[in-house]
Design a protein around this motif. Structure first.
Motif, mmCIF file in Angstrom:
data_model
loop_
_atom_site.group_PDB
_atom_site.id
_atom_site.type_symbol
_atom_site.label_atom_id
_atom_site.label_comp_id
_atom_site.label_asym_id
_atom_site.label_seq_id
_atom_site.Cartn_x
_atom_site.Cartn_y
_atom_site.Cartn_z
ATOM 1 N N SER A 31 -11.676 7.454 35.261
ATOM 2 C CA SER A 31 -11.899 6.228 34.495
ATOM 3 C C SER A 31 -13.324 5.754 34.728
ATOM 4 O O SER A 31 -13.695 5.455 35.873
ATOM 5 C CB SER A 31 -10.909 5.151 34.945
ATOM 6 N N THR A 32 -14.130 5.698 33.663
ATOM 7 C CA THR A 32 -15.512 5.242 33.844
ATOM 8 C C THR A 32 -15.539 3.791 34.320
ATOM 9 O O THR A 32 -16.324 3.444 35.192
ATOM 10 C CB THR A 32 -16.327 5.393 32.538
ATOM 11 N N GLY A 33 -14.662 2.946 33.782
ATOM 12 C CA GLY A 33 -14.619 1.547 34.230
ATOM 13 C C GLY A 33 -14.360 1.470 35.729
ATOM 14 O O GLY A 33 -15.028 0.720 36.454
ATOM 15 N N GLU A 34 -13.406 2.265 36.212
ATOM 16 C CA GLU A 34 -13.105 2.246 37.657
ATOM 17 C C GLU A 34 -14.268 2.786 38.475
ATOM 18 O O GLU A 34 -14.568 2.269 39.553
ATOM 19 C CB GLU A 34 -11.854 3.087 37.954
ATOM 20 N N LEU A 35 -14.903 3.852 37.979
ATOM 21 C CA LEU A 35 -16.058 4.397 38.714
ATOM 22 C C LEU A 35 -17.153 3.338 38.819
ATOM 23 O O LEU A 35 -17.729 3.121 39.889
ATOM 24 C CB LEU A 35 -16.604 5.657 38.005
ATOM 25 N N PHE A 36 -17.407 2.636 37.695
ATOM 26 C CA PHE A 36 -18.436 1.581 37.731
ATOM 27 C C PHE A 36 -18.042 0.455 38.681
ATOM 28 O O PHE A 36 -18.853 -0.020 39.464
ATOM 29 C CB PHE A 36 -18.673 1.005 36.333
ATOM 30 N N ARG A 37 -16.782 0.032 38.610
ATOM 31 C CA ARG A 37 -16.357 -1.085 39.483
ATOM 32 C C ARG A 37 -16.428 -0.688 40.959
ATOM 33 O O ARG A 37 -16.779 -1.511 41.802
ATOM 34 C CB ARG A 37 -14.955 -1.570 39.091
ATOM 35 N N ASP A 85 -10.408 8.518 30.836
ATOM 36 C CA ASP A 85 -9.977 7.198 30.369
ATOM 37 C C ASP A 85 -11.213 6.310 30.261
ATOM 38 O O ASP A 85 -11.863 6.028 31.269
ATOM 39 C CB ASP A 85 -8.952 6.690 31.412
ATOM 40 N N GLY A 86 -11.552 5.937 29.030
ATOM 41 C CA GLY A 86 -12.730 5.075 28.848
ATOM 42 C C GLY A 86 -14.010 5.847 28.600
ATOM 43 O O GLY A 86 -15.090 5.272 28.554
ATOM 44 N N PHE A 87 -13.911 7.134 28.453
ATOM 45 C CA PHE A 87 -15.064 7.973 28.112
ATOM 46 C C PHE A 87 -14.569 9.131 27.267
ATOM 47 O O PHE A 87 -13.544 9.726 27.633
ATOM 48 C CB PHE A 87 -15.738 8.518 29.372
ATOM 49 N N PRO A 88 -15.236 9.508 26.195
ATOM 50 C CA PRO A 88 -16.401 8.844 25.616
ATOM 51 C C PRO A 88 -16.031 7.541 24.897
ATOM 52 O O PRO A 88 -14.880 7.371 24.479
ATOM 53 C CB PRO A 88 -16.920 9.879 24.613
ATOM 54 N N ARG A 89 -17.024 6.679 24.772
ATOM 55 C CA ARG A 89 -16.797 5.402 24.119
ATOM 56 C C ARG A 89 -17.679 5.251 22.886
ATOM 57 O O ARG A 89 -17.670 4.200 22.251
ATOM 58 C CB ARG A 89 -17.132 4.284 25.092
ATOM 59 N N ASN A 90 -18.454 6.256 22.581
ATOM 60 C CA ASN A 90 -19.224 6.267 21.331
ATOM 61 C C ASN A 90 -19.508 7.727 20.971
ATOM 62 O O ASN A 90 -19.241 8.635 21.772
ATOM 63 C CB ASN A 90 -20.510 5.425 21.437
ATOM 64 N N GLY A 92 -22.319 9.372 20.581
ATOM 65 C CA GLY A 92 -23.328 10.028 21.412
ATOM 66 C C GLY A 92 -22.700 10.594 22.686
ATOM 67 O O GLY A 92 -22.988 11.731 23.082
ATOM 68 N N GLN A 93 -21.858 9.801 23.327
ATOM 69 C CA GLN A 93 -21.188 10.280 24.547
ATOM 70 C C GLN A 93 -20.267 11.452 24.220
ATOM 71 O O GLN A 93 -20.162 12.416 24.991
ATOM 72 C CB GLN A 93 -20.373 9.151 25.193
ATOM 73 N N ALA A 94 -19.610 11.390 23.071
ATOM 74 C CA ALA A 94 -18.701 12.475 22.682
ATOM 75 C C ALA A 94 -19.480 13.773 22.463
ATOM 76 O O ALA A 94 -19.019 14.859 22.833
ATOM 77 C CB ALA A 94 -17.928 12.097 21.420
ATOM 78 N N SER A 127 -4.186 -12.761 30.306
ATOM 79 C CA SER A 127 -3.278 -13.019 31.426
ATOM 80 C C SER A 127 -3.563 -12.103 32.620
ATOM 81 O O SER A 127 -2.983 -12.281 33.679
ATOM 82 C CB SER A 127 -1.826 -12.872 30.971
ATOM 83 N N ARG A 128 -4.473 -11.120 32.473
ATOM 84 C CA ARG A 128 -4.735 -10.176 33.555
ATOM 85 C C ARG A 128 -5.682 -10.752 34.609
ATOM 86 O O ARG A 128 -5.487 -10.576 35.801
ATOM 87 C CB ARG A 128 -5.325 -8.881 32.972
ATOM 88 N N GLY A 129 -6.774 -11.416 34.120
ATOM 89 C CA GLY A 129 -7.643 -12.123 35.051
ATOM 90 C C GLY A 129 -8.625 -11.288 35.843
ATOM 91 O O GLY A 129 -9.041 -11.678 36.924
HETATM 92 P P1 ADP Z 1 -11.588 -2.075 29.184
HETATM 93 O O1 ADP Z 1 -10.856 -0.893 28.591
HETATM 94 O O2 ADP Z 1 -10.702 -3.256 29.393
HETATM 95 O O3 ADP Z 1 -12.856 -2.403 28.461
HETATM 96 P P2 ADP Z 1 -12.755 -0.441 31.299
HETATM 97 O O4 ADP Z 1 -12.445 -0.492 32.749
HETATM 98 O O5 ADP Z 1 -12.465 0.801 30.563
HETATM 99 O O6 ADP Z 1 -11.999 -1.686 30.678
HETATM 100 O O7 ADP Z 1 -14.321 -0.765 31.069
HETATM 101 C C1 ADP Z 1 -14.924 -1.922 31.613
HETATM 102 C C2 ADP Z 1 -16.427 -1.931 31.275
HETATM 103 O O8 ADP Z 1 -17.068 -0.783 31.852
HETATM 104 C C3 ADP Z 1 -16.786 -1.863 29.799
HETATM 105 O O9 ADP Z 1 -16.725 -3.133 29.181
HETATM 106 C C4 ADP Z 1 -18.224 -1.308 29.872
HETATM 107 O O10 ADP Z 1 -19.153 -2.311 30.265
HETATM 108 C C5 ADP Z 1 -18.147 -0.316 31.034
HETATM 109 N N1 ADP Z 1 -17.797 1.044 30.540
HETATM 110 C C6 ADP Z 1 -16.637 1.724 30.792
HETATM 111 N N2 ADP Z 1 -16.663 2.942 30.213
HETATM 112 C C7 ADP Z 1 -17.869 3.048 29.576
HETATM 113 C C8 ADP Z 1 -18.501 4.053 28.795
HETATM 114 N N3 ADP Z 1 -17.898 5.222 28.512
HETATM 115 N N4 ADP Z 1 -19.742 3.806 28.317
HETATM 116 C C9 ADP Z 1 -20.371 2.661 28.585
HETATM 117 N N5 ADP Z 1 -19.841 1.656 29.299
HETATM 118 C C10 ADP Z 1 -18.609 1.842 29.803
#
Ligand code: ADP
Length: 184
Positions: A31-37, A85-90, A92-94, A127-129
């Motif tokens: 999960s890119t979101g989790e990796l970033f967090r 999960d969450g990648f690709p998101r556009n 270009g990434q695909a 409601s997730r917060g």
């Molecule tokens: P959600 O699905 O609720 O947006 P995610 O955890 O998937 O939650 O993503 C949280 C944030 O992480 C996004 O709003 C964005 O800022 C960043 N992010 C996650 N995946 C990508 C991605 N593939 N490309 C760019 N930014 C990303």
């Protein structure tokens, strides 16, 4: 059927489903979101550079995201497959993902779309917060999804598997597994 993408609007339950599916299918959940967090939490340089984007609901720049994912996919636990999960998101990434997979002689098996109405996802997120779950940022993430990410559904139309994302977690998991099975 082991190299999978999960696509759907923020709040569609991708993270929850990805967790269960990765266990059932015995493939890593990336999960890119989790990796970033995790980077933000650990206060790494990468974490510092992406925080503003997560806080405001914008996409992290592609170079940063692509590099992180490609590095992750280079780890040996992905040999038997992966669930992104969450990648690709556009688009270009695909394209970057497609090129990388072609280079290592791999191919995606399916793209699972979790279908959930926007009103439903917004109320779930409110409601997730989580830190980026205030209404303004949620609306921004939904609009980024519509303009940047939804075009992927067309891009991947040949391997797209649509699943109704409303219902109990276990029921939705079964829908995904059945839909994947029906394709083969
Ligand atoms: P959600 O699905 O609720 O947006 P995610 O955890 O998937 O939650 O993503 C949280 C944030 O992480 C996004 O709003 C964005 O800022 C960043 N992010 C996650 N995946 C990508 C991605 N593939 N490309 C760019 N930014 C990303």
């Amino acid at each position: 059927m082991t190299r999978l993408l999960l696509v759907g609007p923020p709040g569609a339950g991708k993270g929850t489903q990805a967790g269960v599916l990765s266990e059932k299918l015995a493939i890593p959940h990336i999960s890119t979101g989790e990796l970033f967090r995790a980077h933000i939490n650990d206060q790494t340089d990468l974490g510092r550079s992406v925080k503003q984007f997560l806080d405001s609901g914008q996409l992290v720049p592609d170079e940063v995201t692509n590099q992180l994912v490609i590095e992750r996919l280079g780890e040996p636990d992905t040999d038997g497959g992966f669930l992104l999960d969450g990648f690709p998101r556009n688009i270009g990434q695909a394209d970057v993902l497609g090129k990388y997979l072609a280079e290592v002689d791999r191919q995606l098996d399916a793209v699972v779309q979790l279908e959930v109405d926007e009103e439903v996802v917004v109320s779930r997120l409110l409601s997730r917060g989580r830190a980026d779950d205030n209404e303004e940022v949620i609306r921004r993430r939904q609009s980024v999804y519509r303009s940047e990410t939804a075009p992927l559904l067309e891009y991947y139309r040949d391997i797209l598997v649509k699943v109704d994302g409303v219902g109990e977690v276990g029921v939705i998991t079964d829908r995904v597994l059945n839909a994947l099975r029906d394709r083969t």
